[in-house]
Design a protein around this motif. Structure first.
Motif, PDB file in Angstrom:
ATOM      1  N   UNK A  37       1.108  -1.205  -0.145  1.00 42.87           N
ATOM      2  CA  UNK A  37      -0.174   0.082  -0.040  1.00 42.87           C
ATOM      3  C   UNK A  37       0.849   1.244   0.029  1.00 42.87           C
ATOM      4  N   UNK A  38       1.870   1.301   0.740  1.00 39.01           N
ATOM      5  CA  UNK A  38       2.817   2.329   0.962  1.00 39.01           C
ATOM      6  C   UNK A  38       3.572   2.651  -0.498  1.00 39.01           C
ATOM      7  N   UNK A  39       4.121   1.585  -1.121  1.00 39.69           N
ATOM      8  CA  UNK A  39       4.461   1.660  -2.419  1.00 39.69           C
ATOM      9  C   UNK A  39       3.703   2.381  -3.474  1.00 39.69           C
ATOM     10  N   UNK A  40       2.332   1.928  -3.433  1.00 40.77           N
ATOM     11  CA  UNK A  40       1.260   2.524  -4.262  1.00 40.77           C
ATOM     12  C   UNK A  40       1.059   3.930  -4.187  1.00 40.77           C
ATOM     13  N   UNK A  41       1.217   4.381  -2.604  1.00 40.03           N
ATOM     14  CA  UNK A  41       0.937   5.765  -2.344  1.00 40.03           C
ATOM     15  C   UNK A  41       2.249   6.662  -2.838  1.00 40.03           C
ATOM     16  N   UNK A  42       3.440   6.101  -2.583  1.00 42.98           N
ATOM     17  CA  UNK A  42       4.713   6.646  -3.000  1.00 42.98           C
ATOM     18  C   UNK A  42       4.548   6.824  -4.666  1.00 42.98           C
ATOM     19  N   UNK A  43       4.481   5.758  -5.373  1.00 40.44           N
ATOM     20  CA  UNK A  43       4.416   6.087  -6.885  1.00 40.44           C
ATOM     21  C   UNK A  43       3.326   6.984  -7.161  1.00 40.44           C
ATOM     22  N   UNK A  47       4.262  10.418  -9.161  1.00 44.56           N
ATOM     23  CA  UNK A  47       3.724  10.623 -10.455  1.00 44.56           C
ATOM     24  C   UNK A  47       2.986  12.254 -10.604  1.00 44.56           C
ATOM     25  N   UNK A  48       2.731  12.569  -9.414  1.00 43.05           N
ATOM     26  CA  UNK A  48       1.897  13.727  -9.237  1.00 43.05           C
ATOM     27  C   UNK A  48       3.079  15.012  -8.514  1.00 43.05           C
ATOM     28  N   UNK A  49       4.196  14.359  -8.688  1.00 39.74           N
ATOM     29  CA  UNK A  49       5.367  15.187  -7.902  1.00 39.74           C
ATOM     30  C   UNK A  49       5.003  15.928  -6.782  1.00 39.74           C
ATOM     31  N   UNK A  50       4.480  15.265  -5.927  1.00 39.23           N
ATOM     32  CA  UNK A  50       3.953  15.842  -4.548  1.00 39.23           C
ATOM     33  C   UNK A  50       4.812  15.229  -3.531  1.00 39.23           C
ATOM     34  N   UNK A  51       5.761  14.348  -3.633  1.00 40.03           N
ATOM     35  CA  UNK A  51       6.490  13.532  -2.694  1.00 40.03           C
ATOM     36  C   UNK A  51       7.463  14.626  -2.348  1.00 40.03           C
ATOM     37  N   UNK A  52       7.834  14.744  -0.845  1.00 35.76           N
ATOM     38  CA  UNK A  52       9.045  15.645  -0.478  1.00 35.76           C
ATOM     39  C   UNK A  52      10.033  14.966   0.227  1.00 35.76           C
ATOM     40  N   UNK A  53      11.071  15.113   0.558  1.00 33.68           N
ATOM     41  CA  UNK A  53      12.156  14.342   1.261  1.00 33.68           C
ATOM     42  C   UNK A  53      11.699  14.254   2.632  1.00 33.68           C
ATOM     43  N   UNK A  54      11.110  15.184   3.440  1.00 30.04           N
ATOM     44  CA  UNK A  54      10.743  14.876   4.722  1.00 30.04           C
ATOM     45  C   UNK A  54       9.357  13.486   4.686  1.00 30.04           C
TER      46      UNK A  54
END
Length: 585
Positions: A37-43, A47-54
């Motif tokens: 589930x976490x991998x899907x959220x991260x993917x 894709x939406x470029x909303x992932x931050x280093x934090x």
């Protein structure tokens, strides 16, 4: 799956351990649902470029935390489930061993030792696996599979889940069919292993005879044929076993194909995201284990079921000789009375003993002689209650031997059999077998009475010498005298010598008999012998012929009757004179 029903008594006994084991196993399965589930959220975040280093760091820490909990839950359920299965194996082995000790000689005459050993090893191990890995596989496959299917249906796409799982009924039908075949073939494989085990045990025990007759090659050929039979039957099992994984893998491949084809279609039409499809395929990957486990489960339970059936059939055999209701546990003592009208072995129509009547007062010695097959050993085995009399009775001190417990009866008897069984232990331990707490001084005292003390001292390790299985490192006379010392140490009310002086020379025989006369003044002794010099001092001598008493009396009385006893005594005296003359020459 009826093996789990058959073992329900054990699951109830260990319910706490199994309960905790299953609980933590289910918790482990739940924790394994989180990473996909976490991998899907991260993917989707990438894709939406909303992932931050934090955010990435927090997800990584979360997964590490889940991994640590998963590690400890895995440790706990393994301890609980596998630990319990080891207890089951222990209890089954203990039950089998206890059962073996209660069964009569008639059982062991019909059963082979190798087969009994196979029941206590291979079959017990197969049941242990069913109660350990079988429970693990059942719970894990159902829990993991159920959680994966629910997660895919509820949190991703129920339509895609339904389509992906369409081939599952085919897999269920095929694995059940394989399981039934496996049960039948595994039973035959276990029986073949029992035959091989028995062959090896017999050949190792009789290796001296095999070598003496130059039968090594013939026995090797027989072993090779038995081994080939085991291989062929296990290959037949392996052929069925090998069908599980390919069948399940093929079904899984179809599931993947359906997931990718229809999942891609849903993504194109916008009803699913790339992240959701990624999570779905990862969950489908996790579903491979429950599918494989399902086939593995059938393999385990059918093997365990076949083995447990074999064990139960063995445990279901009832002992022929048991304690009577209200039997006394008081060790009997007093005069010995035989009153046998008729006795025949179970399953035989031929009479072995008939009209046997005599009394031996406490402290007297009875001599039993006669031709080979006259019934001497049978007469003594009846006193030990190896077989029960139906037409007659034997009394000790006026009490029937059936009115006391087997333990009390056999505590009153010291037995030196024809076949001297020694254990793979030290000479001291063999002598102290019936009295393990005996001191070294006691052991040496009875060894001197049995005229074996000097022989023992000549061994490099003395009383600490390991004699080897069945006393293979000792001569026949040494084994006889150690057996005599073992019986003397128990100081029984009745001491039985069943042709137990045949392997010693005349001088040693005289020394042993004189020691018995001095040592056992108030104890009863029964001596069966072919060499009449062993019984000429007896208070009463009976001559058996075809299972009946042909003559009775003291040595002097029997000589005056000039019957079989007198003729045999004269013949043996002549043989002794000739032997002595030859020695002087």
């Amino acid at each position: 799956m009826h093996i789990f029903i058959d073992l329900w008594w054990f699951f109830k006994q260990e319910r706490l351990k199994y309960g905790f084991g299953i609980l933590f196993l289910m918790l482990s399965s739940f924790l394994s649902m989180i990473p996909p589930y976490v991998v899907g959220v991260l993917v989707d975040s990438i894709r939406t470029r909303s992932l931050t280093p934090y955010g990435l760091g927090m997800w990584i820490l979360f997964l590490i935390f889940i991994g640590i909990i998963y590690y400890f839950t895995g440790y706990i359920w393994r301890q609980c489930i596998f630990g319990s299965s080891i207890i089951l194996a222990y209890q089954l082995r203990k039950s089998l061993y206890k059962h073996f000790t209660r069964l009569s000689p008639n059982f062991f005459q019909k059963r082979r030792i190798g087969d009994l050993m196979a029941h206590s090893t291979n079959d017990v191990n197969a049941v242990q696996v069913a109660a350990g890995e079988g429970i693990l596989t059942l719970i894990d496959s159902v829990t993991m599979g159920g959680m994966v299917i629910v997660t895919m249906s509820v949190f991703i796409n129920w339509k895609l889940t339904l389509i992906t799982l369409l081939p599952m009924p085919i897999m269920a039908v095929l694995t059940m069919y394989y399981g039934n075949l496996l049960h039948k073939r595994f039973s035959k494989a276990q029986a073949a292993f029992s035959d091989l085990n028995d062959k090896v045990q017999e050949n190792i025990s009789g290796v001296r005879v095999i070598k003496a007759f130059g039968e090594e090659e013939a026995q090797i050929k027989l072993f090779r044929n038995a081994s080939k039979d085991v291989v062929q039957k296990n290959i037949a099992v392996a052929k069925i076993d090998s069908l599980f994984d390919p069948t399940i893998t093929f079904i899984v491949a179809i599931c993947y194909f359906l997931a990718l084809i229809f999942g891609a279609t849903y993504v194109v039409h916008g009803s699913m995201t790339i992240g959701s499809l990624t999570s779905f395929t990862l969950y489908l990957g996790q579903l491979i284990w429950p599918m494989l486990a399902f086939g593995f489960l059938f393999n385990i339970v059918e093997r365990g079921s076949a083995s447990y059936d074999r064990i139960r059939r063995l445990l279901a055999i009832k002992p022929e000789i048991v304690d009577q209701p209200n039997a006394s546990d008081q060790v009997p003592s007093g005069s010995l009375d035989y009153s046998i009208h008729h006795f025949q072995y179970p399953g035989s129509q031929a009479s072995v003993l008939s009209e046997i009547n005599f009394t031996v007062a406490q402290g007297q010695t009875l001599g039993i002689v006669g031709k080979t097959g006259a019934g001497k050993t049978t007469l003594l085995r009846l006193l030990l209650r190896e077989f029960d009399l139906k037409d007659g009775q034997i009394k000790i001190g006026g009490t029937s031997i059936r009115d006391v417990t087997l333990n009390a009866l056999r505590s009153a008897i010291g037995y030196v059999p024809q076949d001297h069984i020694l254990f793979s232990a030290t000479i001291a331990e063999n002598i102290a077998f019936a009295k393990p707490e005996a001191s070294q001084e006691e052991v040496e005292r009875v060894a001197k009475l049995a005229s074996i003390h000097e022989d023992i001292l000549r061994f490099k390790e003395g009383y600490g010498t390991i004699v080897g299985e069945r006393g293979v490192t000792l001569s026949g006379g040494q084994k006889q005298r150690i057996s005599i010392a073992r019986a003397l140490l128990a100081d029984p009310e009745l001491l039985i010598f069943d042709d137990s002086l045949s392997a010693v020379d005349a001088r040693t025989e005289v020394a042993i008999l004189q020691a018995l006369k001095t040592e056992r003044k108030n104890k009863t002794t029964l001596i069966s012998a072919h060499r009449l010099s062993a019984v000429e001092h007896a208070d009463l001598i009976i001559v058996l012929e075809a299972g009946q008493i042909a003559e009775r009396g003291t040595h002097e009385q029997l000589l005056k009757k000039k019957g079989w006893y007198a003729e045999m005594y004269a013949h043996q005296q002549l043989e002794s004179l000739v032997s002595e003359g030859g020695g002087k020459a």
